[in-house]
Design a protein around this motif. Structure first.
Motif, PDB file in Angstrom:
ATOM      1  N   GLU A  97       2.269  18.216  33.770  1.00 38.49           N
ATOM      2  CA  GLU A  97       2.899  19.800  34.300  1.00 38.49           C
ATOM      3  C   GLU A  97       3.727  19.562  35.446  1.00 38.49           C
ATOM      4  O   GLU A  97       4.735  19.855  35.270  1.00 38.49           O
ATOM      5  CB  GLU A  97       2.257  20.435  34.244  1.00 38.49           C
ATOM      6  N   LYS A  98       3.368  19.354  36.598  1.00 33.59           N
ATOM      7  CA  LYS A  98       4.450  18.840  37.729  1.00 33.59           C
ATOM      8  C   LYS A  98       5.652  18.267  37.783  1.00 33.59           C
ATOM      9  O   LYS A  98       7.263  17.827  38.404  1.00 33.59           O
ATOM     10  CB  LYS A  98       3.160  18.274  38.376  1.00 33.59           C
ATOM     11  N   LEU A  99       5.596  17.205  36.389  1.00 33.84           N
ATOM     12  CA  LEU A  99       6.866  16.360  36.176  1.00 33.84           C
ATOM     13  C   LEU A  99       7.607  16.686  35.749  1.00 33.84           C
ATOM     14  O   LEU A  99       8.721  17.136  35.165  1.00 33.84           O
ATOM     15  CB  LEU A  99       6.139  14.672  35.703  1.00 33.84           C
ATOM     16  N   VAL A 100       7.177  17.674  34.873  1.00 32.92           N
ATOM     17  CA  VAL A 100       7.986  19.108  33.177  1.00 32.92           C
ATOM     18  C   VAL A 100       8.692  19.268  34.885  1.00 32.92           C
ATOM     19  O   VAL A 100      10.308  19.816  35.190  1.00 32.92           O
ATOM     20  CB  VAL A 100       7.130  20.204  32.825  1.00 32.92           C
ATOM     21  N   ASN A 101       8.550  20.893  35.616  1.00 36.41           N
ATOM     22  CA  ASN A 101       8.427  21.159  36.404  1.00 36.41           C
ATOM     23  C   ASN A 101       9.835  20.752  37.097  1.00 36.41           C
ATOM     24  O   ASN A 101      10.901  20.998  38.118  1.00 36.41           O
ATOM     25  CB  ASN A 101       7.398  21.885  37.396  1.00 36.41           C
ATOM     26  N   LEU A 102       9.481  19.396  37.780  1.00 37.14           N
ATOM     27  CA  LEU A 102      10.415  18.327  38.674  1.00 37.14           C
ATOM     28  C   LEU A 102      11.865  17.973  37.739  1.00 37.14           C
ATOM     29  O   LEU A 102      13.081  18.236  37.997  1.00 37.14           O
ATOM     30  CB  LEU A 102       9.956  17.248  38.725  1.00 37.14           C
ATOM     31  N   ALA A 103      11.631  18.416  36.710  1.00 41.11           N
ATOM     32  CA  ALA A 103      12.390  18.031  35.800  1.00 41.11           C
ATOM     33  C   ALA A 103      14.172  19.343  35.873  1.00 41.11           C
ATOM     34  O   ALA A 103      14.596  19.270  35.116  1.00 41.11           O
ATOM     35  CB  ALA A 103      12.084  17.208  34.292  1.00 41.11           C
ATOM     36  N   VAL A 104      12.322  20.655  35.661  1.00 42.55           N
ATOM     37  CA  VAL A 104      13.580  21.734  35.724  1.00 42.55           C
ATOM     38  C   VAL A 104      14.183  22.064  36.562  1.00 42.55           C
ATOM     39  O   VAL A 104      15.013  22.172  36.485  1.00 42.55           O
ATOM     40  CB  VAL A 104      12.110  22.605  35.039  1.00 42.55           C
ATOM     41  N   GLN A 105      13.277  21.401  37.937  1.00 44.60           N
ATOM     42  CA  GLN A 105      14.220  22.056  38.872  1.00 44.60           C
ATOM     43  C   GLN A 105      15.583  21.187  39.474  1.00 44.60           C
ATOM     44  O   GLN A 105      17.108  21.263  39.272  1.00 44.60           O
ATOM     45  CB  GLN A 105      13.233  21.722  39.885  1.00 44.60           C
ATOM     46  N   ASN A 106      15.275  19.510  38.782  1.00 47.97           N
ATOM     47  CA  ASN A 106      16.345  18.725  39.137  1.00 47.97           C
ATOM     48  C   ASN A 106      17.852  19.351  37.847  1.00 47.97           C
ATOM     49  O   ASN A 106      19.092  19.760  38.292  1.00 47.97           O
ATOM     50  CB  ASN A 106      16.071  17.294  38.372  1.00 47.97           C
ATOM     51  N   ALA A 107      17.437  19.943  36.906  1.00 49.78           N
ATOM     52  CA  ALA A 107      18.648  19.569  36.079  1.00 49.78           C
ATOM     53  C   ALA A 107      19.514  21.742  36.496  1.00 49.78           C
ATOM     54  O   ALA A 107      19.391  21.616  36.174  1.00 49.78           O
ATOM     55  CB  ALA A 107      17.584  20.501  34.226  1.00 49.78           C
ATOM     56  N   GLN A 108      17.902  22.501  36.835  1.00 52.38           N
ATOM     57  CA  GLN A 108      18.681  23.818  37.397  1.00 52.38           C
ATOM     58  C   GLN A 108      19.340  23.576  39.259  1.00 52.38           C
ATOM     59  O   GLN A 108      20.938  24.073  38.547  1.00 52.38           O
ATOM     60  CB  GLN A 108      17.769  24.571  38.067  1.00 52.38           C
ATOM     61  N   ILE A 109      19.208  22.499  39.823  1.00 56.63           N
ATOM     62  CA  ILE A 109      19.841  21.961  41.054  1.00 56.63           C
ATOM     63  C   ILE A 109      21.603  20.800  39.835  1.00 56.63           C
ATOM     64  O   ILE A 109      23.129  21.080  40.487  1.00 56.63           O
ATOM     65  CB  ILE A 109      19.632  20.421  41.764  1.00 56.63           C
ATOM     66  N   VAL A 110      21.468  20.231  39.020  1.00 49.95           N
ATOM     67  CA  VAL A 110      22.797  19.974  38.315  1.00 49.95           C
ATOM     68  C   VAL A 110      23.154  20.968  38.137  1.00 49.95           C
ATOM     69  O   VAL A 110      24.896  21.689  37.906  1.00 49.95           O
ATOM     70  CB  VAL A 110      22.119  18.966  37.308  1.00 49.95           C
ATOM     71  N   LEU A 111      23.392  22.503  36.691  1.00 49.35           N
ATOM     72  CA  LEU A 111      23.468  23.654  36.973  1.00 49.35           C
ATOM     73  C   LEU A 111      24.307  23.941  37.830  1.00 49.35           C
ATOM     74  O   LEU A 111      25.691  24.310  37.494  1.00 49.35           O
ATOM     75  CB  LEU A 111      23.061  24.421  35.809  1.00 49.35           C
ATOM     76  N   ASN A 112      23.785  24.196  39.211  1.00 42.62           N
ATOM     77  CA  ASN A 112      24.046  25.082  40.059  1.00 42.62           C
ATOM     78  C   ASN A 112      25.006  23.941  40.556  1.00 42.62           C
ATOM     79  O   ASN A 112      26.594  24.353  41.602  1.00 42.62           O
ATOM     80  CB  ASN A 112      23.068  25.739  40.837  1.00 42.62           C
ATOM     81  N   ARG A 113      25.120  23.132  41.087  1.00 44.70           N
ATOM     82  CA  ARG A 113      26.358  21.600  40.947  1.00 44.70           C
ATOM     83  C   ARG A 113      27.394  21.517  41.004  1.00 44.70           C
ATOM     84  O   ARG A 113      28.699  22.116  40.901  1.00 44.70           O
ATOM     85  CB  ARG A 113      25.363  20.897  41.084  1.00 44.70           C
ATOM     86  N   ASP A 114      27.382  22.020  38.633  1.00 44.57           N
ATOM     87  CA  ASP A 114      28.040  21.788  38.220  1.00 44.57           C
ATOM     88  C   ASP A 114      28.751  22.880  38.128  1.00 44.57           C
ATOM     89  O   ASP A 114      30.220  22.386  36.747  1.00 44.57           O
ATOM     90  CB  ASP A 114      27.677  20.668  36.987  1.00 44.57           C
ATOM     91  N   ILE A 115      28.416  23.489  37.505  1.00 46.52           N
ATOM     92  CA  ILE A 115      29.317  24.561  37.176  1.00 46.52           C
ATOM     93  C   ILE A 115      30.578  25.341  37.380  1.00 46.52           C
ATOM     94  O   ILE A 115      31.158  25.889  36.563  1.00 46.52           O
ATOM     95  CB  ILE A 115      28.452  26.430  37.617  1.00 46.52           C
ATOM     96  N   ASP A 116      30.956  24.682  38.766  1.00 47.59           N
ATOM     97  CA  ASP A 116      32.320  25.510  38.976  1.00 47.59           C
ATOM     98  C   ASP A 116      33.324  24.037  38.482  1.00 47.59           C
ATOM     99  O   ASP A 116      34.383  24.736  37.451  1.00 47.59           O
ATOM    100  CB  ASP A 116      32.636  25.736  40.405  1.00 47.59           C
ATOM    101  N   LYS A 117      32.617  23.187  38.104  1.00 47.61           N
ATOM    102  CA  LYS A 117      33.385  22.405  37.821  1.00 47.61           C
ATOM    103  C   LYS A 117      33.192  21.953  35.869  1.00 47.61           C
ATOM    104  O   LYS A 117      34.496  21.897  35.927  1.00 47.61           O
ATOM    105  CB  LYS A 117      32.496  21.130  38.340  1.00 47.61           C
ATOM    106  N   ILE A 118      32.224  22.916  36.115  1.00 46.40           N
ATOM    107  CA  ILE A 118      32.184  22.813  34.338  1.00 46.40           C
ATOM    108  C   ILE A 118      33.345  23.445  33.678  1.00 46.40           C
ATOM    109  O   ILE A 118      34.036  23.785  32.839  1.00 46.40           O
ATOM    110  CB  ILE A 118      31.257  23.050  33.568  1.00 46.40           C
ATOM    111  N   LYS A 119      32.985  24.484  34.331  1.00 47.35           N
ATOM    112  CA  LYS A 119      34.326  25.895  34.707  1.00 47.35           C
ATOM    113  C   LYS A 119      35.905  25.608  34.184  1.00 47.35           C
ATOM    114  O   LYS A 119      36.644  25.751  33.652  1.00 47.35           O
ATOM    115  CB  LYS A 119      34.169  26.603  35.541  1.00 47.35           C
ATOM    116  N   ARG A 120      36.020  24.608  35.519  1.00 48.24           N
ATOM    117  CA  ARG A 120      37.560  24.180  36.182  1.00 48.24           C
ATOM    118  C   ARG A 120      37.908  23.433  34.904  1.00 48.24           C
ATOM    119  O   ARG A 120      38.998  23.335  34.531  1.00 48.24           O
ATOM    120  CB  ARG A 120      37.263  23.780  37.177  1.00 48.24           C
TER     121      ARG A 120
END
Length: 632
Positions: free
Chosen positions: A352-375
């Protein structure tokens, strides 16, 4: 329009498993689904009482007709559904945007003298596979280094006991191979080298890394900085392949951990790859067409599409959420992978900790790339929307642009470039060598190119319609069957008229837009339906039009240049007797086009530097003979 009565066809649906395919009025596949009972599933789309998401409501509104394929089981339906989704990429299916395959290192241990290979496909062939890795460049660097370090052979020769079979080995002479083909090493000695390679790939990295680091430091001390930098880059590549991960799992199993993060417009899938108890890599993926789709359905779509293409399937796939039809997907993965595969949703503990770690990383990528994605959305799909608004159109997905290139009418060529959703689709680019036009006649050349392009397309569509959907050829064999929503011509009224004339003669209804240039050969507006439409130079739509125009021109010039190269060029002048390279170049400098050359007199030809009476007469005879042949 296809004569198709939906109510009547619904009544004919069988109560069997299978796949259904929804088409719009243009015969485009807009949705593919599977069903345990086709009759119940397909009918549900057309019942007013059935609760539907907004996306499905929109899809149903665009259904013009449907077809289906009956299968023997739901498992067969799942496989066929995946294949059709991957081939046709329907508009309303939740789709994996990144169709990635990962590199592996393959050691052919079943051979007497094994090789080390780069591959993206894992087979059941008794070889040893290591990976997957996330960097193809690093894998290639590592393989190259291991071959050099241990003298592993580069060739795929069948090594026999015949000592005269190979007398020379280039790699041996440059000290990069131990030359088993020349019998300079025994099978046992070579096996010891392979054992060291396997030891490295199994995790004993330190000796190799220390050696490379020592070599780098030596070059640096000797002030050979270029070699030191090259060795440093090699060290970084190999470290990327073999680096030990911070997170380990003592069970030592192979597993993938998959989770997602989303906002209103975007969905990111994060995957961790665990091999032998160590996280050897991670990757993120973008999903599209996810509106009104819940997280578990998105995860299910990802699993089906990702593992239909990846060469390696782990023992366990760990997800956050319950997957619909989990048992069916597990059975499919088990059959595909050749071993039991389980999909699990842990509620506590290390997994479960590994899954939560994957969720956190997905959120980090989303936050980091959201502006790039929109551009990126703004410069691609947003730009297409701007063009739609300017032209008063809708539903533009695919645009094709054409260009003609020649030098004084010699080696005329045409190019076709394709953009889908505002992005270049280079696999669909096509080149044409002009066959029926002599001289620099861009209008006639464009007419030939467009006629050939759409005639090929109509013939391919006809062949497709004559075959059941599950027997259709791969896209690589159907090069022209997909037609554009908008045709972009490199010019104004004249080019547009040529295109519309060709389309009308073939019975095709495709919108045509000209890209009008100013006196400086820069785009100034669009020519559409007999009207020039101005376009703001600061708009994304203008920038996209310019990119498409430049790309069509670049692709044509690139092809023309390749035909002019020494190794590939073969102009009509090559076929004239007594005309060699020097005289051919002299002729091309003297005449501006083939038409002028054909009209030349004997005296005019004799006055060209390097030409004698015999050569000049050969030119006259050649074109006279060619004219007579064409008149037969």
């Amino acid at each position: 329009m296809r004569d198709f009565n939906i109510e009547e066809e619904l009544s004919k649906l069988p109560a069997k498993p299978g796949v259904y395919i929804m088409h719009d009025e243009n015969d485009t596949i807009i949705y593919v689904g599977k069903a345990i009972i086709l009759r119940n599933r397909v009918r549900s789309y057309f019942r007013e009482s059935t609760k539907k998401t907004i996306k499905i409501q929109q899809m149903v509104e665009h259904i013009n007709w449907f077809e289906y394929v009956v299968t023997d089981s739901e498992l067969e339906a799942l496989v066929l559904e995946n294949n059709l989704i991957k081939e046709h990429q329907p508009k309303y299916n939740t789709m994996l945007k990144d169709d990635k395959t990962y590199p592996f290192i393959k050691v052919t241990v079943a051979e007497d003298f094994p090789r080390i290979l780069f591959t993206r496909l894992v087979k059941n062939d008794k070889a040893k596979y290591f990976g997957p890795y996330t960097s193809a460049t690093s894998v290639k660097d590592t393989i190259d280094y291991l071959k050099k370090r241990y003298g592993i052979r580069y060739c795929n020769r069948a090594i026999t006991n015949d000592k005269t079979s190979f007398e020379n080995c280039l790699y041996y002479h440059i000290h990069m191979c131990s030359a088993p083909c020349m019998h300079l090493i025994t099978k046992e000695e070579y096996g010891e080298k392979i054992a060291k390679v396997l030891d490295f790939l199994n995790g004993n990295y330190r000796p190799v890394l220390m050696e490379i680091k020592s070599e780098m430091e030596k070059y640096s001390e000797e002030m050979e900085f270029e070699k030191a930098a090259t060795t440093r880059d090699l060290l970084l590549s190999i470290q990327q392949v073999c680096q030990k991960q911070k997170i380990t799992d003592s069970s030592g199993d192979d597993k993938d951990i998959i989770a997602l993060a989303r906002d209103e417009d975007s969905v990111i899938i994060q995957a961790f790859f665990v091999r032998g108890g160590k996280i050897i890599g991670r990757e993120h993926f973008y999903m599209k067409n996810t509106a009104d789709t819940d997280d578990n359905e998105i995860l299910k779509s990802f699993i089906e599409q990702f593992y239909s293409g990846t060469p390696f399937i782990p023992n366990e796939i760990i997800v956050k959420g319950e997957i619909e039809n989990k048992e069916l997907i597990e059975l499919w993965l088990t059959n595909k992978g050749g071993r039991a595969v389980h999909i699990t949703t842990p509620k506590k503990g290390k997994k479960e900790k590994l899954v939560n770690l994957a969720v956190q990383n997905a959120q980090i990528v989303l936050n980091r790339d959201i502006d790039k994605i929109k551009r990126e959305e703004a410069r691609t799909k947003g730009a297409v929307t701007e063009i739609e608004n300017l032209l008063g159109l809708s539903g533009i997905k695919r645009m094709e642009a054409f260009d003609i290139s020649n030098i004084s009418g010699f080696n005329s060529v045409g190019s076709m470039v394709v953009y889908e959703d505002g992005k270049p689709k280079k696999n669909d680019y096509r080149k044409f060598r002009i066959k029926t036009v002599d001289g620099p006649n861009d209008y006639a050349s464009m007419k030939e190119v467009l006629t050939r392009r759409f005639t090929h397309g109509l013939n391919e569509i006809k062949k497709q319609q004559e075959s059941p959907i599950y027997e259709k050829k791969e896209d690589s064999e159907n090069k022209f069957a997909k037609f554009p929503d908008l045709l972009l011509m490199d010019g104004g009224k004249g080019q547009v008229n040529i295109a519309e004339e060709v389309l009308l003669s073939l019975g095709l209804d495709i919108k045509v837009c000209g890209m009008v240039k100013d006196d400086n050969h820069r785009t100034r507006g669009l020519y559409f339906q007999n009207e020039e439409i101005p376009i703001s130079k600061s708009s994304e739509g203008f920038k996209l039009i310019t990119r498409i125009q430049d790309e069509a021109h670049r692709f044509a010039i690139e092809y023309h240049r390749s035909l002019r190269s020494v190794s590939q060029v073969h102009s009509i002048l090559d076929d004239i007797p007594n005309i060699g390279k020097t005289r051919r170049l002299a002729i091309m400098k003297h005449f501006e086009s083939l038409e002028e050359l054909k009209k030349a007199t004997l005296e005019e030809l004799k006055n060209i530097p390097g030409m004698d009476a015999r050569s000049a007469q050969s030119v006259i005879d050649f074109f006279n003979k060619k004219t007579d042949s064409n008149n037969l």
